[in-house]
Design an enzyme around this catalytic site. Sequence first.
Site, short mmCIF file in Angstrom:
data_model
loop_
_atom_site.label_atom_id
_atom_site.label_comp_id
_atom_site.label_asym_id
_atom_site.label_seq_id
_atom_site.Cartn_x
_atom_site.Cartn_y
_atom_site.Cartn_z
N TYR A 114 0.86 -1.19 0.00
CA TYR A 114 0.00 0.00 0.00
C TYR A 114 0.89 1.23 0.00
O TYR A 114 1.89 1.30 0.72
CB TYR A 114 -0.90 0.03 1.25
CG TYR A 114 -1.64 1.33 1.39
CD1 TYR A 114 -2.91 1.50 0.82
CD2 TYR A 114 -1.06 2.42 2.05
CE1 TYR A 114 -3.58 2.71 0.92
CE2 TYR A 114 -1.73 3.64 2.14
CZ TYR A 114 -2.98 3.78 1.58
OH TYR A 114 -3.64 4.97 1.67
N GLU A 205 -3.78 7.57 -3.84
CA GLU A 205 -3.65 6.27 -3.19
C GLU A 205 -3.34 5.21 -4.25
O GLU A 205 -4.01 5.15 -5.28
CB GLU A 205 -4.96 5.94 -2.49
CG GLU A 205 -4.85 4.86 -1.46
CD GLU A 205 -6.15 4.70 -0.68
OE1 GLU A 205 -7.22 4.60 -1.32
OE2 GLU A 205 -6.10 4.65 0.55
#
Lengths: 404, 300
Positions: A114, A205
């Site tokens: 991530y 993101e």
Amino acid sequence: MKIHEYQGKQVLAKYGVPVPKGYPAFTVDEAEAAAKRLSSETGNQLVVVKAQIHAGGRGKGGGVKVAKGGAAEARQLSEKILGMQLVTHQTGPEGTKVRRLYIEQGLEMAQELYLGAVIDRDARRIAFMASTEGGMEIETVAAETPEKILTVHVDPVNGLMPYQSRELAFGLGLMKYGKETVAKFVRLMASLYRAVLEEDCSMLEINPLVVLKNGDVMALDAKISFDDNAEFRHKSWAELQDKDEEDPVELEAKDAGLNYVSLDGNVGCLVNGAGLAMATMDIIKHAGEKHGVAPANFLDVGGGATQEQVTKAFSMILKSPKVKAIFVNIFGGIMKCDVIANGVVAAAKELGLKVPLVVRLEGTNVELGRKILNESGLAIQAASTMADGAQKIVDAVTKGGAGK
Amino acid sequence: MSILVGKDTKLLVQGITGGAGSFHAKQMIEYGTNVVGGVTPTRGGEKFEGKVPVFDTVSQAVKATGANASVIFVPPPGAADAILEAFDAGVELVICITEGIPVVDMLGVRRVLEAAQAEARASGAKIPRLVGPNCPGVITPGECKIGIMPGHIHKKGNIGVVSRSGTLTYEAVGQLTALGIGQSTCVGIGGDPVNGMDFVDVLELFQADPDTHGVIMIGEIGGGAEERGAEFIRTKMTKPVAGFIAGTTAPPGKRMGHAGAIISGGKGTAAAKIAALEAAGAKVAPTPSDMASTLKSMMS
């Protein structure tokens, strides 16, 4: 403002962030052609069909499928996904209709990570967050295993420094893929930081960021929100906007220079100032909760609205079928009460006023504003305070038998 | 006494020849604020309203007038530049009214401001302060009005008001004045996610001001400024504080007018802020109509 994954990847690619090859598709035919083209370009039959909606959680909702059998299978999957109501944890139970697809090359992944960038309001810095828990929602990781999130804050004077990216790389354990992978990650971070700054991203993101079996790092997803305040220096944003993803009433309001948010209730609100507009919603709910009375919208006409904007705002409320009563709550500062009164009267005369209207006026030019309303011949209930207005609204909805 | 602004404030208006700047410069002068100059690049040498000198740069304006405060009405593309120009010229208090400044620009401004503040603290100099952006300004009733608030609703007195919202500040002031309670100073800290003075900074000044006897603090959803304010109230504040938090009914993920008013990732909810304030000993008004009466009930 949000954009689609494929658009986000185009933005990132411009800054040198490695992204998989892929092509957007608006029809099943385009999807099949894209898959064919990809297979011939990569020499690999494996392609991924990805629904393009602004909400996250597309994979779990069935909006992302792998086609192992090349273009024919990609076509079959596209037929299923295109046009479906995709329900994810971010869309609400009604889901969002899939109108666009992204056909992307399949990759041999070693690990999913991530990586995200946000404006950290408390630290007043851009913060990069990285985690080995790729593919999971970062909120869940933050709540359950906060130690698995690595964060660095960027000093705006120096920008993101390589040591900060190395800290993340070593923290993520990328050395196990060799020092080349660490270097690639550091380069990717530098590109990302430039993208955040130059594109005015309020959120970026990449979930997941993947390490491939050959040691490359690549953005397998891209979720970008732009800072609406920076629109004046990004002419390209107009092309990136997908109006199908926006609430049509909110779009109409935005075009008129109004701040509007649709809500579920039955009381239309016209207020000046964001704080007062929120407080007006709150007091309606407070007074009316037991009676099924709640705000139908947030509407801030702002400080410098013209009479035309007020007319437009009031017309939008009048046209909403769910509105059973209207509360106009104004504390004039820069906004003059007579401008509001004239706008309300003009809209009501044009469209007709079929529901009870409660008006509370205070501040600059209040006497003039009240006079205009009194002489308009409209059935207006004057309120002395916000609380008085909210009570009158609740009475109007419940006693008027207008239902819920 | 009062905080931040008063009789000794000598004010510059950056953007004095623009629409908003000229309108509000007139209003401020009418209220009695000592407006000593204006700044509009390329318009130096002109006189605003026939009497206020206009300068090309803030530096020239400060040298010529001895200004110690500046209010900014410059549109968003040039607003961060205007703030930095004012600090660079040595202005102690900069109040930025402009709404719509990109957050990236404000990150740079904060960085410069924080460094300047640290230097001032170390050397014992006066600490430079930024109020706003996206705020109504600061008023010490009867003495000095800087910003866009309607002056006539205010009354000189002993209650401090600090708020993220403009019109909700007017609402609180209107309620106080209606109850016959005056205000020492009212500070709008603005609705942007990255700004200058925070609740904590303003509460600290109110706590130290002998003429402020109680405070109304008005917050809204988004960010953690209210929680930090609550922590200050719990540990340092002896004066009564009544609070209100707007946005109990706001849906998550939606920007409610203000750039900073958004619940994201479950953080910044009204419920969490109300709980923090109550745990700190502040009394939170049940509705926005009860802000002044809630504070009154705490004052004996």
